[in-house]
Structures are given as structure tokens and as C-alpha cells.
Design a protein around this motif. Structure first.
Motif, PDB file in Angstrom:
ATOM      1  N   GLU A 632       0.836  -1.205   0.000  1.00  0.00           N
ATOM      2  CA  GLU A 632       0.000   0.000   0.000  1.00  0.00           C
ATOM      3  C   GLU A 632       0.871   1.256   0.000  1.00  0.00           C
ATOM      4  O   GLU A 632       0.590   2.224  -0.716  1.00  0.00           O
ATOM      5  N   PHE A 633       1.970   1.252   0.789  1.00  0.00           N
ATOM      6  CA  PHE A 633       2.892   2.387   0.802  1.00  0.00           C
ATOM      7  C   PHE A 633       3.580   2.556  -0.550  1.00  0.00           C
ATOM      8  O   PHE A 633       3.793   3.666  -1.023  1.00  0.00           O
ATOM      9  N   LEU A 634       3.951   1.436  -1.168  1.00  0.00           N
ATOM     10  CA  LEU A 634       4.603   1.506  -2.479  1.00  0.00           C
ATOM     11  C   LEU A 634       3.665   2.085  -3.528  1.00  0.00           C
ATOM     12  O   LEU A 634       4.065   2.921  -4.346  1.00  0.00           O
ATOM     13  N   PHE A 635       2.435   1.625  -3.529  1.00  0.00           N
ATOM     14  CA  PHE A 635       1.442   2.187  -4.454  1.00  0.00           C
ATOM     15  C   PHE A 635       1.229   3.672  -4.173  1.00  0.00           C
ATOM     16  O   PHE A 635       1.042   4.478  -5.091  1.00  0.00           O
ATOM     17  N   SER A 636       1.243   4.044  -2.887  1.00  0.00           N
ATOM     18  CA  SER A 636       1.051   5.439  -2.510  1.00  0.00           C
ATOM     19  C   SER A 636       2.189   6.299  -3.055  1.00  0.00           C
ATOM     20  O   SER A 636       1.979   7.431  -3.502  1.00  0.00           O
ATOM     21  N   THR A 637       3.405   5.755  -3.035  1.00  0.00           N
ATOM     22  CA  THR A 637       4.558   6.486  -3.582  1.00  0.00           C
ATOM     23  C   THR A 637       4.388   6.718  -5.073  1.00  0.00           C
ATOM     24  O   THR A 637       4.656   7.813  -5.592  1.00  0.00           O
ATOM     25  N   ILE A 638       3.923   5.695  -5.786  1.00  0.00           N
ATOM     26  CA  ILE A 638       3.679   5.840  -7.233  1.00  0.00           C
ATOM     27  C   ILE A 638       2.622   6.915  -7.478  1.00  0.00           C
ATOM     28  O   ILE A 638       2.745   7.732  -8.399  1.00  0.00           O
ATOM     29  N   ALA A 639       1.593   6.924  -6.653  1.00  0.00           N
ATOM     30  CA  ALA A 639       0.546   7.939  -6.787  1.00  0.00           C
ATOM     31  C   ALA A 639       1.119   9.340  -6.590  1.00  0.00           C
ATOM     32  O   ALA A 639       0.776  10.279  -7.320  1.00  0.00           O
ATOM     33  N   CYS A 640       2.018   9.490  -5.617  1.00  0.00           N
ATOM     34  CA  CYS A 640       2.642  10.796  -5.369  1.00  0.00           C
ATOM     35  C   CYS A 640       3.493  11.236  -6.558  1.00  0.00           C
ATOM     36  O   CYS A 640       3.538  12.423  -6.902  1.00  0.00           O
ATOM     37  N   ILE A 641       4.179  10.273  -7.185  1.00  0.00           N
ATOM     38  CA  ILE A 641       4.975  10.592  -8.379  1.00  0.00           C
ATOM     39  C   ILE A 641       4.077  11.124  -9.483  1.00  0.00           C
ATOM     40  O   ILE A 641       4.396  12.134 -10.145  1.00  0.00           O
ATOM     41  N   ASN A 642       2.951  10.471  -9.701  1.00  0.00           N
ATOM     42  CA  ASN A 642       2.014  10.923 -10.740  1.00  0.00           C
ATOM     43  C   ASN A 642       1.496  12.329 -10.453  1.00  0.00           C
ATOM     44  O   ASN A 642       1.386  13.162 -11.356  1.00  0.00           O
ATOM     45  N   HIS A 658       3.363  18.937  -3.168  1.00  0.00           N
ATOM     46  CA  HIS A 658       3.340  17.568  -3.696  1.00  0.00           C
ATOM     47  C   HIS A 658       4.719  16.925  -3.584  1.00  0.00           C
ATOM     48  O   HIS A 658       4.832  15.725  -3.312  1.00  0.00           O
ATOM     49  N   ALA A 659       5.747  17.721  -3.779  1.00  0.00           N
ATOM     50  CA  ALA A 659       7.107  17.195  -3.683  1.00  0.00           C
ATOM     51  C   ALA A 659       7.402  16.726  -2.259  1.00  0.00           C
ATOM     52  O   ALA A 659       7.991  15.660  -2.042  1.00  0.00           O
ATOM     53  N   HIS A 660       7.005  17.511  -1.281  1.00  0.00           N
ATOM     54  CA  HIS A 660       7.196  17.113   0.116  1.00  0.00           C
ATOM     55  C   HIS A 660       6.396  15.850   0.438  1.00  0.00           C
ATOM     56  O   HIS A 660       6.886  14.956   1.149  1.00  0.00           O
ATOM     57  N   ALA A 661       5.159  15.766  -0.052  1.00  0.00           N
ATOM     58  CA  ALA A 661       4.335  14.572   0.193  1.00  0.00           C
ATOM     59  C   ALA A 661       4.993  13.346  -0.410  1.00  0.00           C
ATOM     60  O   ALA A 661       5.007  12.256   0.205  1.00  0.00           O
ATOM     61  N   PHE A 662       5.567  13.511  -1.609  1.00  0.00           N
ATOM     62  CA  PHE A 662       6.265  12.388  -2.237  1.00  0.00           C
ATOM     63  C   PHE A 662       7.460  11.953  -1.398  1.00  0.00           C
ATOM     64  O   PHE A 662       7.679  10.751  -1.164  1.00  0.00           O
ATOM     65  N   ALA A 663       8.253  12.921  -0.924  1.00  0.00           N
ATOM     66  CA  ALA A 663       9.461  12.597  -0.152  1.00  0.00           C
ATOM     67  C   ALA A 663       9.108  11.855   1.129  1.00  0.00           C
ATOM     68  O   ALA A 663       9.774  10.876   1.501  1.00  0.00           O
ATOM     69  N   ILE A 664       8.065  12.309   1.791  1.00  0.00           N
ATOM     70  CA  ILE A 664       7.633  11.649   3.038  1.00  0.00           C
ATOM     71  C   ILE A 664       7.175  10.226   2.765  1.00  0.00           C
ATOM     72  O   ILE A 664       7.537   9.277   3.472  1.00  0.00           O
ATOM     73  N   ALA A 665       6.346  10.060   1.724  1.00  0.00           N
ATOM     74  CA  ALA A 665       5.832   8.719   1.388  1.00  0.00           C
ATOM     75  C   ALA A 665       6.967   7.774   1.028  1.00  0.00           C
ATOM     76  O   ALA A 665       6.986   6.611   1.455  1.00  0.00           O
ATOM     77  N   PHE A 666       7.947   8.254   0.277  1.00  0.00           N
ATOM     78  CA  PHE A 666       9.060   7.382  -0.136  1.00  0.00           C
ATOM     79  C   PHE A 666       9.932   7.014   1.055  1.00  0.00           C
ATOM     80  O   PHE A 666      10.363   5.863   1.207  1.00  0.00           O
TER      81      PHE A 666
END
Length: 787
Positions: A632-642, A658-666
Motif C-alpha cells: 500500500e505504501f509503495l502504491f502510494s509512492t507511485i501515486a505521489c509521483i504521478n 506535492h514534492a514534500h508529500a512524495f518525499a515523506i511517502a518514499f
């Protein structure tokens, strides 16, 4: 003693003819407006003697003083009024004395309510909720179905249609103060009687119309107490009521003549049909004779056939959200006999649960006070809304069809074909099923009469002649509308069911009554239509065994995506991925989990935001499983990239957010990884990212130059180590099809969970093959056959 007749003077006749010309009326039209024959009108204009009652009615209709037309002094009154005239202080003193003598009677008569399924009487003031009224009667408005459909934004606003939209709602008490003659119309159980009782109590306490004396008359009792037509006399009835309170006849006549009474006539529709016309004529004559008093008459809106001169007509509006909340909070103290503190706590809990999305069907019924009372009662007994919807609707139906009248001792005449209660219900099932099938929430009177005729033709003994059948059709429609309130007029000649949710319930009952494969196939043809979802749930909830219909639903669902090779390939991957995960949960629930994960990580979502409804319906929350949580976290990271790609591409102001959200998720994803090789390659990939906080502009430039390649590298890693991260590139048609596929599978699982009875074999077969490609379904079935 019979009143002597009156004749118009020559001057009076000239004035009357002038008034008639000003109105552009003929004598015939005047007679029609008064509801009398032409003869007394002709005699009036010829200067011949006619009854005092008719004489006064004609003059009032023309806006003339009857005394002037007759050539009499202005202060001349009917012989029913005493010769003694009271003025000033003497009259005020008499009013106070009469009010004092009447107080106990009004308090005993109007201060309590006998409520459905409650053994004790309830103090009216403890539960009363102010009503609102509509100034324009909905069933008198000339609107077309297309006009109603313009306002039909969603099923949730169904109760606001048919004249409610744009109408000004006024407090009932305010309207009574405005009009000295008021007709209060409303649907069954809308609170008409309670409102009149409240007026009587408030007047009795001196808080409303303190200079008048209230009298509350149940029209059913008035008609029943009369042993002959000659005793249908409101003047004598009121005189006797006052005599019972030690008030002399002369005093009563003085009060009436001086306009000092607040006369509340409740339930005109409850009068037996053989006395209805006589009672109506008596009310008309009495209100015109003693016009100086204040009158409020209540009647069911569908039974409203007569109009009284000088009366303003209003319609009781359905409860709005604020009224529902006030009523509920009062109910859990006054009716449930809780302490004020405990009652308010339960009332707030009731309101919070009532507004949950899954209780939309209950909110629709709650706009009718009598049904809201019953809903509160269910909540009190069940500690929540645990009653199955079908049971709820059946009880609501019984309340409207007979129990509400039964508790008040009202036996309504069967005005139509002699239908039993069971037959009447079956008629409603057929009307609902046919209209709902065609998507008709509103229907012309002509169409509904034709459907009634078709149903009646199934009964032996119904006369087949067109004229006779027309009369029967009209009578049956009138009976359902007046006595039960289940069909209502939304405008002139346009009908609907009183509640949309009841139309769905009746439709489901039609399928339950005829459980045949052909009917199941007809129902399942609507499986992708959202408006039919409740019909499916109700049907399986009422069937003694739901195996057959559930199997037909499953077959229809599988065929929905059977011809699309890409979607079949996707379902094959979904099965493979789910099977590779070691978990205690059902395979179907895990497949549903990954289906939603793919959706949430896609460039453009193909499943509307609904959380994990499907797998939750299967097993509950599965987010605590370690493998599933990582994916679920991995899919969430892909979603943040999109989302980040989109934000930078269109230069959105919140791109850095969005960049910060991506960094946190990754970062959280990398921390969660246990596999050392996967952790190593992800950490290596992470080192390629420049810092967002130290130099945001540098991160932007880097992402725009290298972000796409970086993202592809991440996808390749996820495909290699976790078998996720594919870019499925569904087209719009496939996305829409997959959305439907998800929704109908959710509906199927909900039906499985709500069905009254499903064999273990059928349940297991459905769950095992849920969200599988056709080829995999065949493998499962062959495996089961061989074993």
C-alpha cells in the motif's frame, strides 16, 4: 325554530347586479362558486324571498353587506344571536369568565397525545415541534413532469420536489395569526391534529389569541354523535359543549356573534362518506354565519374536495433537518421517559447515526412526523438502526395503510373496488415495479389509471364496461391517495409515490412475489444501474433463499468484462499477485485490496474514491497485514509521483507541497521494507534525489529533467521485487468498465451479507471466484468438480 327568509331590496338588487358585472360572472357561475343550485340565486335577483343562509352566502360572495342588500340596519344579526348586546368592559369580562370555565375542558381534551405503540399518554408540550406550511398547495400547481425533473438532481432531494423548490415556508403559528379563516392540509401523519391541539393549548394559556375562547372539535365525533341529519348542527354542538362547562346558551351566542371564539375543526377527511356532504354544507353555512370568529380546519390534502368561502389554504411541509433534530431530542426525553441529560445524549447519538450515508433511506422516511416517531422507537428498542431495511419499510407501510387510523378509531370507507389489504399491497407492488422499470419517478394520472385497470382485470367479477371500469379506477386511486397517502399528487394530474424509497421497496416486493428465473434475469439486467442497487439488496433480504438470484448476478458480472482481453489479463495478474501474498484473509478480499491500490496509483483514477469498500465488506479492515501494508505504501509512492509530474507540468502553485508529500511517502516506504536487497536498491535510488528543503528550485529542475527516468526505475524495481507498479494504460472505456465491474462486485458482496438465507456451497463458490478472469474461474470450478 326555523329562520325566516330574506329578500333583496330594489337598491340591493342593483348593487348585487353591479357586483356581479364587476366580477364578470353569470348567475350560474355565482351558484357554482357557492356550491348551491341556480334557483335561489335567480330568486335573489328577482327580489323573492330565500333562506337567510343562502342570502348571506350570496352577499358575502359578492362582497356586499347582507343587511344593506336586505334594506336592514347594519347591526341586525341572525335570530340565533341574543338581543342583548355587550360592549367594551362587559364583553371583556364575559370573555374572561367563559375562558376560565373552559380551561379545564381544553386542557383535558388537547394537552396530551396518544402515540402509536406507546401505552402512556404523552404531554403535547413536551414533544411538540413547530410546523412549517407552504402557501401554495402542491397538487393545485400546473406543472409538467419535465418541470419536476429539472429539480431532480439526485434521489436525496426527492422529498423537496413537486412544489417545494422555491416555495417560501412559513411558521404555522405565523400563518394562523395572518388569516382569520385557515384550511390546513397535509399528508397522513404530517402533524395536522397535533398543530390544532397546540393552538388550543396556547390559546387556553393566553399565549395565543388571548381575547378568544378556544373550542376543539373532532369532526369525526361531531358526525358520529348526530343521530339524524337535523342534529348535524355546529351551533347546537358548540352550545352543548359550553353548557357542559356551565356556560349559558345566551353567553355562547354572544361570544359567537361578537367573534370571540377560536374554532378548531379537526379531521374533515375523517367523516364517514355518507355524511361528508351534509357536514361540509353545515361547516360552510356556520363559517359564513359566524364569520367574525377565527377558524382553523384540518384535512388530508388528498381528501380536499370542498373549498370554503374566505378560507386561505396552506399545506403542511415535510420536516426539515432542524425539525427532525428538535423532534428527536424531545422524543428521547418525553416519550422514552429518559432523564433530560440521558435523553439528550441518546437524541444526539440518534441524529449523528441518522446522518450517516448508509442511513439515507431512513432519513427519507423521517420527514413524516408519524414515521419519525416510529423510527425513534425502533432506535430506542434496538439501540441503533439495526432493523433490516425491508422490515423497516413493511412496518412503515402498515402504519400508513391502517395502523395510524386504527389507533385513533377511524374506519375509512372503501370507496373503490373491494380490495383486501393484501390485494391493495400487490397493486402497489405492480404500480411501483412498472414505473420504476421505465425510470418514472413521476407519472401522469392517465397512465396510473391504466395500470390500475390492468391490475383489476386480473380479478374475477370486475365489470368490463369502459364507463364502469373508469369509475372503479378513479375510486381505487382515490382510496390509495386519501386513505394511505402512498401515492401523492406532485402537481395537477401528476403523481408519484410519497417516498422514493417505498417505490423501491414495492418494486423489490414484486420480484419476491414472483421468484422466477425470467424475473431474475429482468432484474439482473439492471445490475450496473446505481438506482437499482437498493432494489437488489431488498430483494435478496426478503427471499427465503437467494441462491438462484445470486448465481445469476455473479454470471452477469463475470460476463461484463469477459470480452476485453486487457481487462482479463489484468484480472489474471490480480489473481497471481494476491496468491503470492501470505495472509490470513480471504483471497477475494486481497484481490479487492490490490484492485483499489492500482486505481489509487494510476495517472487518472478509474474507480471513484470509495476507500476499500469491497474488501472491507468481505472481511473488514485488512490494512494491518505487513505485506499488504508495504505494498500500500509503495502504491502510494507511485501515486505521489504521478501527482508531482502533473503539478510540475502545469506549474501549479502547490507543486512543492506535492514534492514534500512524495518525499515523506518514499521515506516511510523505505523504512518499512524488510527484504535487504529491495531495501538496498531503494536506498540507492533515494540518494539520487536532491534535497527539497535546502534548494527547492534545484529539485524542480532535477525532477523536470530526470524525474520521468527515475520513476521508471522505481517501477522496474517494484515489478521485479513485488510484482507491482505496472502502468496498465487503460483507455477511458476500460476505466469506465472496470469501475462498473468494481461497483457490481461490491453490490454482490453486499447482497451476500444481507441475504436472509444463502447455502454455504453457493456463498463459497461466489467468494472463491470473485474478481477472477474467466479462465481462472473455470480452473476453480474444474478443481472443485474433480475434488
Amino acid at each position: 325554530m326555523t329562520s325566516q327568509g330574506l329578500r333583496a331590496s330594489p337598491e340591493g338588487i342593483r348593487a348585487a347586479k353591479t357586483a356581479l358585472t364587476d366580477k364578470t360572472w353569470s348567475q350560474h357561475k355565482l351558484a357554482t362558486a357557492l356550491g348551491i343550485t341556480r334557483q335561489p340565486v335567480s330568486k335573489f335577483f328577482a327580489g323573492e324571498s330565500i333562506s337567510r343562509s343562502c342570502f348571506v352566502q350570496i352577499c358575502q360572495q359578492l362582497g356586499l353587506s347582507w343587511q344593506k342588500v336586505a334594506g336592514l340596519p347594519e347591526d341586525v344579526a341572525f335570530e340565533t344571536t341574543p338581543k342583548t348586546q355587550f360592549k367594551g368592559a362587559d364583553l371583556d369580562t364575559l370573555v374572561r369568565e367563559v375562558r376560565q370555565k373552559r380551561q379545564d375542558k381544553i386542557q383535558d381534551q388537547c394537552s396530551t397525545l396518544q402515540i402509536l405503540d406507546i401505552s402512556q399518554t404523552i404531554q403535547l408540550i413536551d414533544i411538540y415541534t413547530d410546523i412549517n406550511v407552504l402557501e401554495k398547495i402542491t397538487n393545485l400547481q400546473w406543472r409538467e413532469i419535465s418541470d419536476l425533473l429539472k429539480d431532480f438532481k439526485s434521489e436525496s432531494n426527492f422529498n423537496q420536489l413537486g412544489g417545494y423548490k422555491g416555495q417560501r415556508k412559513l411558521p404555522g403559528l405565523e400563518v394562523v395569526l395572518r388569516h382569520s379563516k385557515l384550511m390546513v392540509l397535509g399528508k397522513p401523519g404530517s402533524g395536522k391534529t397535533t398543530f390544532l391541539q397546540y393552538l388550543a393549548i396556547e390559546c387556553n394559556k393566553g399565549k395565543f389569541q388571548p381575547n378568544r375562547i378556544p373550542i376543539f372539535i373532532r369532526m369525526k365525533e361531531f358526525a358520529e354523535d348526530a343521530q339524524s341529519d337535523s342534529q348535524l348542527n355546529l351551533l347546537n354542538y358548540i352550545i352543548q359543549e359550553f353548557i357542559n362547562c356551565s356556560i349559558e346558551q345566551e353567553s355562547t351566542k354572544i361570544m359567537l356573534a361578537e367573534g370571540k371564539l377560536l374554532i378548531l375543526l379537526d379531521g374533515l377527511d375523517e367523516v364517514a362518506v355518507e355524511k361528508a356532504d351534509k357536514v361540509t354544507r353545515e361547516v360552510r353555512s356556520f363559517t359564513q354565519t359566524f364569520y367574525r370568529n377565527q377558524f382553523v380546519i384540518s384535512c388530508r390534502i388528498a381528501a380536499h374536495k370542498y373549498r370554503f368561502q374566505g378560507f386561505t389554504e396552506v399545506e403542511v411541509a415535510d420536516f426539515d433537518q432542524e425539525q427532525i433534530e428538535i423532534f428527536a431530542k424531545n422524543w428521547f426525553v418525553a416519550v422514552a421517559f429518559n432523564s433530560r441529560e440521558d435523553g439528550e445524549v441518546i437524541g444526539n447519538l440518534f441524529i449523528n447515526q441518522l446522518h450517516l450515508p448508509e442511513n439515507q433511506h431512513i432519513r427519507e422516511l423521517a420527514v413524516t412526523p408519524i414515521l419519525l416517531h416510529w423510527i425513534c422507537l425502533v432506535f430506542q428498542v434496538k439501540d441503533g438502526f439495526s432493523l433490516k431495511p425491508a422490515k423497516l419499510y413493511e412496518q412503515a407501510l402498515n402504519i400508513l395503510m391502517f395502523r395510524w387510523d386504527e389507533i385513533r378509531g377511524i374506519k375509512r370507507d372503501r370507496v373503490g373496488y373491494n380490495l383486501t389489504l393484501v390485494s391493495k399491497k400487490k397493486l402497489l407492488y405492480q404500480l411501483a415495479a412498472i414505473t420504476f422499470e421505465y425510470g418514472d419517478y413521476f407519472f401522469e394520472k392517465e397512465n396510473i389509471l391504466q395500470l390500475i385497470a390492468e391490475y383489476l382485470n386480473t380479478f374475477a367479477g370486475v365489470h368490463s364496461e369502459a364507463t364502469q371500469l373508469q369509475l372503479v379506477q378513479e375510486a381505487v386511486l382515490q382510496e390509495i391517495e386519501v386513505q394511505n397517502g402512498l401515492l401523492v399528487q406532485r402537481a395537477q394530474e401528476i403523481y408519484s409515490f410519497s417516498h422514493l424509497t417505498l417505490q423501491k421497496y414495492f418494486t423489490a416486493r414484486k420480484f419476491v412475489e414472483f421468484p422466477q428465473v425470467q424475473n431474475w434475469n429482468n432484474l439482473v439486467n439492471h445490475i450496473t444501474e446505481k438506482r437499482w442497487q437498493e432494489v437488489f439488496l431488498l430483494t435478496v433480504g426478503m427471499l427465503p433463499n437467494s441462491d438462484e438470484i445470486l448465481q445469476i448476478m455473479k454470471q452477469k458480472i463475470d460476463l461484463l468484462v469477459a470480452e476485453d482481453e486487457r481487462l482479463q489479463y489484468f484480472l489474471t495478474w490480480l489473481h497471481q499477485k494476491s496468491s503470492s501474498v501470505s495472509t490470513q484473509y480471504k483471497a477475494a478480499a486481497v484481490r479487492a485490496f490490490y484492485l483499489v491500490c492500482v486505481e489509487q496509483s494510476s495517472h487518472r483514477a478509474f474507480i471513484y474514491p470509495s476507500g476499500y469498500d469491497l474488501e472491507y465488506a468481505l472481511v473488514g479492515n485488512i490494512a494491518f497485514d505487513a505485506d499488504l501494508a508495504l505494498d500500500e505504501f509503495l502504491f502510494s509512492t507511485i501515486a505521489c509521483i504521478n501527482e508531482l509530474d502533473f503539478a510540475f507540468e502545469y506549474s501549479l502553485n502547490d507543486a512543492l507541497d506535492h514534492a514534500h508529500a512524495f518525499a515523506i511517502a518514499f521515506d516511510e516506504t523505505v523504512d518499512l521494507v524488510v527484504n535487504p536487497k529491495l531495501k538496498q536498491v531503494l536506498q540507492k535510488l533515494k540518494k539520487q534525489l536532491p534535497s527539497i528543503d535546502s534548494n527547492p528550485e534545484k529539485f524542480r529542475e532535477w525532477w523536470q529533467a530526470k524525474g520521468k527516468v527515475w520513476g521508471e526505475q522505481l517501477r522496474d524495481i517494484l515489478i521485479k521485487y513485488r510484482n507491482i507498479g505496472y502502468d496498465w494504460q487503460f483507455d477511458e472505456q476500460q476505466k469506465e468498465l472496470l469501475q462498473q465491474y468494481y461497483d457490481v462486485n461490491k453490490l454482490l458482496v453486499d447482497c451476500l451479507n444481507s441475504a436472509a438465507d444463502v447455502t454455504a456451497r453457493v456463498r463459497e463458490e461466489i467468494e472463491e471466484t470473485l474478481l477472477l478472469a474467466i479462465a481462472d474461474i473455470e480452473k476453480v470450478r474444474n478443481s472443485d468438480t474433480n475434488s
